[in-house]
Design an enzyme around this catalytic site. Structure first.
Site, PDB file in Angstrom:
ATOM      1  CG  ASP A 111      49.255 -13.266  46.902  1.00 35.88           C
ATOM      2  OD1 ASP A 111      48.900 -12.339  47.671  1.00 35.88           O
ATOM      3  OD2 ASP A 111      48.764 -13.453  45.768  1.00 35.88           O
ATOM      4  CD  GLU A 138      22.215 -11.441  46.998  1.00 36.40           C
ATOM      5  OE1 GLU A 138      21.522 -11.396  48.044  1.00 36.40           O
ATOM      6  OE2 GLU A 138      21.748 -11.725  45.887  1.00 36.40           O
ATOM      7  NE  ARG A 173      14.053 -15.298  50.099  1.00 35.70           N
ATOM      8  CZ  ARG A 173      12.992 -15.668  49.394  1.00 35.70           C
ATOM      9  NH1 ARG A 173      13.110 -16.493  48.404  1.00 35.70           N
ATOM     10  NH2 ARG A 173      11.793 -15.208  49.699  1.00 35.70           N
ATOM     11  CE1 TYR A 180      20.256  -8.733  52.463  1.00 35.68           C
ATOM     12  CE2 TYR A 180      21.828  -8.877  50.662  1.00 35.68           C
ATOM     13  CZ  TYR A 180      20.718  -9.357  51.326  1.00 35.68           C
ATOM     14  OH  TYR A 180      20.085 -10.449  50.856  1.00 35.68           O
ATOM     15  CE  LYS A 203      14.453  -7.225  39.385  1.00 36.71           C
ATOM     16  NZ  LYS A 203      15.115  -8.430  39.825  1.00 36.71           N
ATOM     17  CB  CYS A 247     -18.189 -17.808  36.011  1.00 36.81           C
ATOM     18  SG  CYS A 247     -16.863 -18.167  34.842  1.00 36.81           S
ATOM     19  CG  ASP A 256      21.920 -10.675  39.582  1.00 36.89           C
ATOM     20  OD1 ASP A 256      21.135 -11.358  40.253  1.00 36.89           O
ATOM     21  OD2 ASP A 256      21.896 -10.611  38.339  1.00 36.89           O
ATOM     22  CD  GLU A 284      21.242  -1.418  51.786  1.00 35.53           C
ATOM     23  OE1 GLU A 284      21.270  -2.627  51.498  1.00 35.53           O
ATOM     24  OE2 GLU A 284      21.179  -0.972  52.944  1.00 35.53           O
ATOM     25  CB  CYS A 331     -16.714 -13.392  34.587  1.00 36.41           C
ATOM     26  SG  CYS A 331     -18.149 -14.464  34.586  1.00 36.41           S
ATOM     27  CE  LYS A 368      16.538  -7.185  44.156  1.00 34.29           C
ATOM     28  NZ  LYS A 368      17.052  -8.445  43.640  1.00 34.29           N
ATOM     29  CB  SER A 409      10.949 -12.052  48.248  1.00 34.77           C
ATOM     30  OG  SER A 409       9.564 -12.036  48.187  1.00 34.77           O
ATOM     31  CB  CYS A 452     -17.478 -14.915  31.035  1.00 34.62           C
ATOM     32  SG  CYS A 452     -16.438 -16.215  31.719  1.00 34.62           S
ATOM     33  CE  LYS A 488      18.154  -3.445  52.458  1.00 37.24           C
ATOM     34  NZ  LYS A 488      19.396  -4.048  52.947  1.00 37.24           N
ATOM     35  CB  CYS A 527     -20.012 -18.897  32.582  1.00 36.54           C
ATOM     36  SG  CYS A 527     -19.961 -17.156  33.007  1.00 36.54           S
TER      37      CYS A 527
END
Ligand code: IVH
Length: 668
Positions: free
Chosen positions: A34, A174, A137, A226, A314, A431, A118, A114, A426, A116, A83, A408, A290, A411
């Protein structure tokens, strides 16, 4: 031997530092300490200070953060950032696969699976290989320009490692924070008596919005690339190919991406992932699946919200347990009755939840959910809370089964179950709940865009009885409106003008605004484009409707059913008689010879148009819009504060025009 010139030394240092950055962040194989690295960087910074004439946006010295900025400018995305639809069960992924295969018969089906990540979605623009702009986005159409902060992202290359870079490359990806960096950040915030961040995603979003890039640099943000946005001068056949190229160019690509050839293999990966994700140094909330073939993606297309070639799976969401106090019934614009739970407020993934959907009557009875039960609340897609089950073991006998209404609640009309599902609707033609919702979506901007027809106005028009059916809207007169509460002459005039203007919106927006099940904006546009006018549409049978690109059997059946209903037919005819246009939009304008087929690059700020407006104007007249100047550019349209693109145009001898000259050329 002559001494190295400052310019040559700057160049050499930049290349050397880029290489070490890559070795460190991308390859995880550093060659120097470093301290040695800092020494190179210090030398570069002091040389750049002494020789500002060699300043470059691609210099790695920018990584330590430039000067603070005043705020963020909003910029329209070259291509919208859509999305992704979510799934939560392996069976839904199978359904996605079946649906997609039907849309692209004959195309090869391979999937890229892939993690996802976060974090925060961003768009990165590289012009001639140099990182020139990074946007969040935002709302998908436009995002904030966070370039200065993105330059500090550790593994984001400021210059692509490529001898012959494409003139324009927009990379989607991301930005995220590793868990160890997140913990370190929160520790130091606590030490400074600052509120810690809730999770790495929030701290990433917060860091990108810092006004001081040097502070952002200390947050140690990172990137995974991605996908592609808008590109020029290069073509990819598959997603996998684009990712390979990203890697060669020094863009960080996640190492767990897999290319597979069947949905079974996708499901195997899903099954393995729950365990694997825990061992990653960063948060993931699912997998993204994808389609690999880019031409097939084009064929599959997109709805207005999400592409049809991608789906997210998910992982099981966070849960909370609370008491179900009562159940309300909401009536939607298609008459659907949705049970909604009123809950004892409970905290769940960052928000307080007091209402949650119970989906439909069957859901409540199948899960034996009763009023008074302790229930488990989850968030689908981490946004909409729903009740996943009742804790039956916690009952004390006072819980009451819910009786779904047979009328309903608004109505009083009878309700009936859909032939094809669990939804009760309904049946009342009149209505008011249905009518109000229908008027609201009819008047929405994306539909008929009736200026002045807000929520309160709809309430008044319906409650006063002035509007009993949708076409009554076009029968309103000034006298009637002024009889309404709080309705002055001006608002009445505005509403009438709004209603009048809406008559000309055309068939697509009319169909999209009628609340026909399965017929949203995109489908309405496809249908209107295919048939051109109402009569041809009415004459089309279900098979013909289904053959329109992007429609398919389910939507065709729903639309045909709706069009065959005599009441709906009557309504459409009334609307037509009242002056509502029922033909589709043709090309917006005549092509203009001076512009048709010509390529424009727009730079700087214009007076009469915003970015989207000028791009639309050029395209409507038959021209093309490009993001970067090359020999193939016909015109550079330069506004106020035009920058490097103007210089480039002059360098290449491309014709430069100003806004007034454009307006003149276009005959606007
Ligand atoms: S593809 C139209 N791939 O998930 C498809 N998205 O709504 C564009 N995300 O915030 C997205 N990892 O930023 C894609 N490997 C990945 C991803 C990914 C995370 C995010 C994305 C967006 C959300 C999807």
């Amino acid at each position: 031997m002559s001494k190295t010139s400052p310019e040559a030394r700057i160049k050499a240092l930049r290349a050397e530092i880029d290489r070490h950055n890559r070795l460190y962040y991308v390859d995880a194989a550093p060659e120097i300490s470093d301290r040695e690295f800092d020494r190179l960087m210090d030398e570069l910074i002091s040389l750049e200070k002494a020789h500002p004439e060699f300043d470059s946006a691609g210099s790695p010295s920018r990584k330590v953060g430039g000067a603070p900025i005043d705020g963020f400018v909003t910029v329209v995305h070259r291509l919208p950032m859509l999305s992704i639809d979510n799934t939560y069960q392996p069976s839904e992924v199978r359904e996605f696969d079946t649906r997609l295969r039907k849309l692209i018969p004959g195309s090869p089906v391979a999937y890229s699976v892939e993690p996802k990540i976060d974090g925060v979605a961003i768009s990165l623009t590289y012009e001639d290989g140099v990182f020139t702009r990074g946007l969040t986005r935002g709302d998908g159409e436009k995002g904030d320009d966070v370039t200065a902060n993105l330059r500090t992202v550790r593994d984001l290359p400021l210059r692509l490692l490529c001898d012959n870079p494409p003139p324009l490359l927009e990379v989607r990806g991301e930005v995220y924070m590793r868990r160890d960096d997140f913990t370190r950040l929160n520790d130091s915030r606590r030490a400074d008596k600052l509120e810690p961040f809730a999770n790495p995603r929030n701290s990433t979003a917060g860091s990108l919005k810092l006004l001081d890039p040097a502070q952002c640099a200390r947050r140690r943000l990172r990137l995974f690339a991605y996908g592609l946005g808008s590109v020029e001068g290069i073509r990819f056949l598959t997603h996998a190919e684009s990712l390979e190229r990203f890697k060669e160019w020094g863009l960080p690509v996640n190492g767990h991406i897999r290319l597979v050839h069947s949905v079974d293999e996708v499901l195997e990966i899903i099954a393995e992932w729950d365990e694997r994700r825990a061992s990653l140094p960063y948060d993931t909330d699912g997998l993204v699946i994808k389609l690999d073939d880019l031409a097939a993606r084009e064929r599959a297309g997109a709805t207005s919200k999400a592409p049809r070639w991608v789906v997210a799976y998910k992982f099981a969401a966070e849960q909370a347990v609370t008491r179900l106090k009562s159940i309300d019934i909401q009536v939607g614009k298609t008459g659907a009755l949705t049970p909604v739970a009123n809950l004892e407020p409970v905290h769940l993934s960052g928000t307080t939840v007091s209402r949650a959907t119970l989906h439909n009557a069957d859901y409540i009875s199948q899960k034996d959910i009763r009023v008074g039960d302790m229930v488990v609340v989850e968030k689908a897609g981490e946004i909409i809370p729903y009740i996943s089950r009742a804790a039956h073991d916690r009952r004390d006998g006072t819980e009451q089964p819910f009786v779904f209404p047979s009328q309903c609640p608004v109505c009083g009309s009878a309700v009936a179950r859909d032939a094809d599902g669990a939804v009760w609707r309904c049946q009342g033609r009149e209505c008011v709940a249905v009518l109000k919702r229908r008027l609201r979506s009819f008047g929405a901007r994306a539909a008929m865009d009736v200026e002045g027809l807000g929520e309160e106005m709809v309430e008044q028009l319906v409650d006063s009885g002035l509007v009993k059916h949708l076409p009554d809207l076009y029968r309103l007169g000034a006298g009637q409106l002024e009889s309404l509460d709080r309705m002055g002459e001006t608002s009445s005039r505005n509403l009438l003008a709004g209603i009048e203007a809406s008559k000309g919106r055309g068939l697509a927006r009319l169909l999209g605004g009628l609340g026909i099940r399965h017929v949203g904006e995109t489908v309405a546009e496809a249908v209107a484009g295919a048939f051109g006018d109402l009569d041809s549409l009415m004459a089309a049978d279900e098979g013909t409707l289904a053959s329109v690109d992007g429609i398919g059997p389910e939507r065709a059946a729903s639309l045909r059913g709706w069009l065959s209903d005599p009441e709906n037919q009557k309504m459409l005819l009334e609307l037509r008689e009242l002056g509502v246009r029922v033909t589709a939009d043709g090309p917006k304008r005549q092509l203009v010879a001076a512009i048709a087929g010509k390529t424009f690059v727009v730079t700087g700020t214009l007076a009469r148009f915003d970015r989207l407006g000028i791009e639309r104007a050029i395209k409507d007249l038959g021209g093309k819009v490009s993001g970067s100047v090359s020999k193939k550019t016909d015109f550079v349209l330069a506004g106020e504060n035009a920058g490097s693109k103007l210089d480039k145009a002059r360098e290449l001898g491309v014709k430069v025009i100003n806004e007034a000259e454009f307006v003149e050329l276009a005959g606007l």
